[in-house]
Design a protein around this motif. Structure first.
Motif, short mmCIF file in Angstrom:
data_model
loop_
_atom_site.label_atom_id
_atom_site.label_comp_id
_atom_site.label_asym_id
_atom_site.label_seq_id
_atom_site.Cartn_x
_atom_site.Cartn_y
_atom_site.Cartn_z
N SER A 1 12.62 37.97 7.49
CA SER A 1 11.48 38.70 7.55
C SER A 1 11.24 39.40 9.17
CB SER A 1 10.17 37.78 7.38
OG SER A 1 9.85 36.73 8.34
N ALA A 2 10.31 40.40 9.00
CA ALA A 2 10.10 41.16 10.35
C ALA A 2 9.50 40.14 11.41
CB ALA A 2 9.14 42.23 10.20
N PHE A 3 8.58 38.90 11.05
CA PHE A 3 8.09 38.02 11.63
C PHE A 3 9.21 37.26 12.37
CE2 PHE A 3 6.09 33.83 12.20
CZ PHE A 3 5.16 33.97 13.17
N GLY A 4 10.15 36.64 11.34
CA GLY A 4 11.17 35.90 11.67
C GLY A 4 11.98 36.48 12.94
N ARG A 5 12.53 37.93 12.63
CA ARG A 5 13.41 38.62 13.54
C ARG A 5 12.73 38.73 14.73
NH1 ARG A 5 14.21 41.00 8.61
NH2 ARG A 5 12.82 42.80 8.83
N PHE A 6 11.31 38.87 14.93
CA PHE A 6 10.60 38.95 15.99
C PHE A 6 10.48 37.70 16.92
CE2 PHE A 6 6.68 37.67 17.79
CZ PHE A 6 6.50 38.35 19.16
N ALA B 1 15.00 20.98 18.22
CA ALA B 1 14.48 22.34 18.50
C ALA B 1 15.74 23.29 18.36
CB ALA B 1 13.67 22.59 19.82
N ALA B 2 16.68 22.86 19.23
CA ALA B 2 17.90 23.76 19.38
C ALA B 2 18.63 23.83 17.93
CB ALA B 2 18.88 22.88 20.28
N ALA B 3 18.64 22.66 17.06
CA ALA B 3 19.19 22.72 15.78
C ALA B 3 18.30 23.69 14.99
CB ALA B 3 19.23 21.40 14.99
N THR B 4 17.19 23.73 15.04
CA THR B 4 16.23 24.78 14.09
C THR B 4 16.73 26.04 14.54
OG1 THR B 4 14.38 25.05 15.76
CG2 THR B 4 14.16 23.11 14.07
N ASP B 5 17.10 26.24 15.80
CA ASP B 5 17.55 27.90 16.08
C ASP B 5 18.75 28.13 14.94
OD1 ASP B 5 18.08 30.15 17.35
OD2 ASP B 5 19.47 29.19 18.97
N TRP B 6 19.55 27.36 14.78
CA TRP B 6 20.93 27.71 14.03
C TRP B 6 20.51 27.64 12.64
CZ3 TRP B 6 23.18 24.91 10.07
CH2 TRP B 6 23.95 25.50 9.43
N TRP C 1 5.00 32.78 5.41
CA TRP C 1 5.37 31.17 5.57
C TRP C 1 6.63 30.66 4.78
CZ3 TRP C 1 4.17 30.23 10.11
CH2 TRP C 1 2.97 30.70 10.69
N ASN C 2 8.00 31.06 4.99
CA ASN C 2 8.92 30.73 4.45
C ASN C 2 9.64 29.38 5.25
OD1 ASN C 2 10.43 32.00 6.28
ND2 ASN C 2 10.48 33.77 5.09
N ILE C 3 10.57 28.67 4.68
CA ILE C 3 11.09 27.73 5.51
C ILE C 3 11.91 28.26 6.74
CG2 ILE C 3 12.97 25.94 5.57
CD1 ILE C 3 12.41 25.61 2.37
N PRO C 4 12.40 29.30 6.86
CA PRO C 4 13.03 29.71 8.24
C PRO C 4 12.11 30.01 9.35
CG PRO C 4 14.16 30.97 6.43
CD PRO C 4 13.03 30.34 5.75
N ASN C 5 10.92 30.55 8.88
CA ASN C 5 9.75 31.04 9.63
C ASN C 5 9.00 29.65 10.17
OD1 ASN C 5 10.35 33.53 9.88
ND2 ASN C 5 8.67 34.17 8.37
N ILE C 6 9.09 28.64 9.30
CA ILE C 6 8.32 27.55 9.72
C ILE C 6 9.09 26.80 10.61
CG2 ILE C 6 7.54 25.22 8.85
CD1 ILE C 6 6.79 26.65 6.13
N LEU C 7 10.40 26.69 10.48
CA LEU C 7 11.46 26.16 11.37
C LEU C 7 11.13 26.87 12.94
CD1 LEU C 7 14.68 25.71 9.28
CD2 LEU C 7 12.96 23.78 10.23
N THR C 8 11.02 28.29 12.97
CA THR C 8 10.97 28.89 14.03
C THR C 8 9.73 28.82 14.71
OG1 THR C 8 12.53 30.69 13.36
CG2 THR C 8 11.08 31.14 15.19
N LEU D 1 19.33 29.60 7.13
CA LEU D 1 18.51 29.53 5.81
C LEU D 1 18.03 30.84 5.56
CD1 LEU D 1 16.45 26.35 5.90
CD2 LEU D 1 18.38 26.73 4.41
N ALA D 2 17.46 31.82 6.68
CA ALA D 2 17.00 33.31 6.20
C ALA D 2 18.09 33.84 5.68
CB ALA D 2 16.63 33.68 7.60
N ARG D 3 19.46 33.72 6.14
CA ARG D 3 20.57 34.63 5.47
C ARG D 3 20.91 34.12 3.96
NH1 ARG D 3 21.98 33.97 10.60
NH2 ARG D 3 23.11 32.37 10.16
N THR D 4 20.82 32.82 4.05
CA THR D 4 21.56 31.94 2.50
C THR D 4 20.16 32.41 1.54
OG1 THR D 4 22.69 30.39 3.89
CG2 THR D 4 22.01 30.01 1.77
N LEU D 5 18.93 32.09 1.83
CA LEU D 5 18.11 32.32 0.95
C LEU D 5 17.20 33.43 0.77
CD1 LEU D 5 16.24 28.85 1.74
CD2 LEU D 5 17.92 29.12 -0.04
#
Length: 186
Positions: free
Chosen positions: A64-69, A46-51, A7-14, A56-60
């Motif tokens: 994660s495998a969960f996020g990539r899925f 929702a579209a903005a969270t896609d970008w 439950w990091n920020i990128p996954n929460i956004l996804t 954030l996943a790259r910068t921070l």
């Protein structure tokens, strides 16, 4: 190596992008003032969270495998839900054909990527620049079509058809890249 928290920020956004789908649909069928503007705003968020989640996943360094899925799944679910809604709002061939093309391409490329990953060739069908432009054109056109302001409708429809062209173009790029693997004899 320590495991990254799920439950990091990128996954929460996804996950929030997926959670916004029922919100979008409830609002779309609610008799509220400024319905189109609110629905368009929800889709735009929702579209903005896609970008933003990918950035954030790259910068921070929180990929994660969960996020990539889930990230590409969330994108496809959100776009498909909005397109189906737009088909109802604009029940005409000029909306139905682009919706079918876009949704069909997403299913095809998802299946292709899954199969290529299974045979160890996933990098052959990695996201391309054309795919990113396609996504941007889709997100902006869908937002504007949901907004349904007469002054912006020509731009919205133009971007929708541009996204269809980019959709087909990117699909051809992926299929050509995968063709050597697809055409091998068993």
């Amino acid at each position: 190596m320590a495991a990254r928290p799920l439950w990091n920020i990128p996954n929460i956004l996804t996950v929030s992008r997926v959670a916004l789908i029922p919100v979008l649909l409830v609002l779309a069928y609610s008799p509220i003032a400024f319905r189109n503007e609110i629905v368009a705003a929800v889709f735009a968020i929702a579209a903005a969270t896609d970008w933003f989640d990918g950035y954030l996943a790259r910068t921070l360094n929180q990929g994660s495998a969960f996020g990539r899925f889930l990230d590409p799944v969330a994108d496809k679910l959100m776009v498909a839900a909005a397109l189906i809604l737009l088909v109802e709002w604009h029940a005409h061939v000029v909306m139905v054909v682009p919706a079918i093309v876009i949704i069909s391409r997403e299913i095809t490329i998802s299946a292709l990527r899954e199969w290529m990953a299974e045979i160890g060739q996933r990098t052959q069908v990695a996201v391309s620049a054309i795919g990113k432009w396609k996504t941007a054109a889709q997100m902006v056109s869908i937002t504007l079509l949901l907004l349904d302001w007469a002054v912006l409708n020509p731009l919205a429809w133009g971007l929708l058809y541009l996204s269809v062209v980019l959709t087909l173009w990117s699909m051809c790029i992926y299929l050509v890249a995968a063709w050597p693997s697809l055409s091998e004899a068993d």
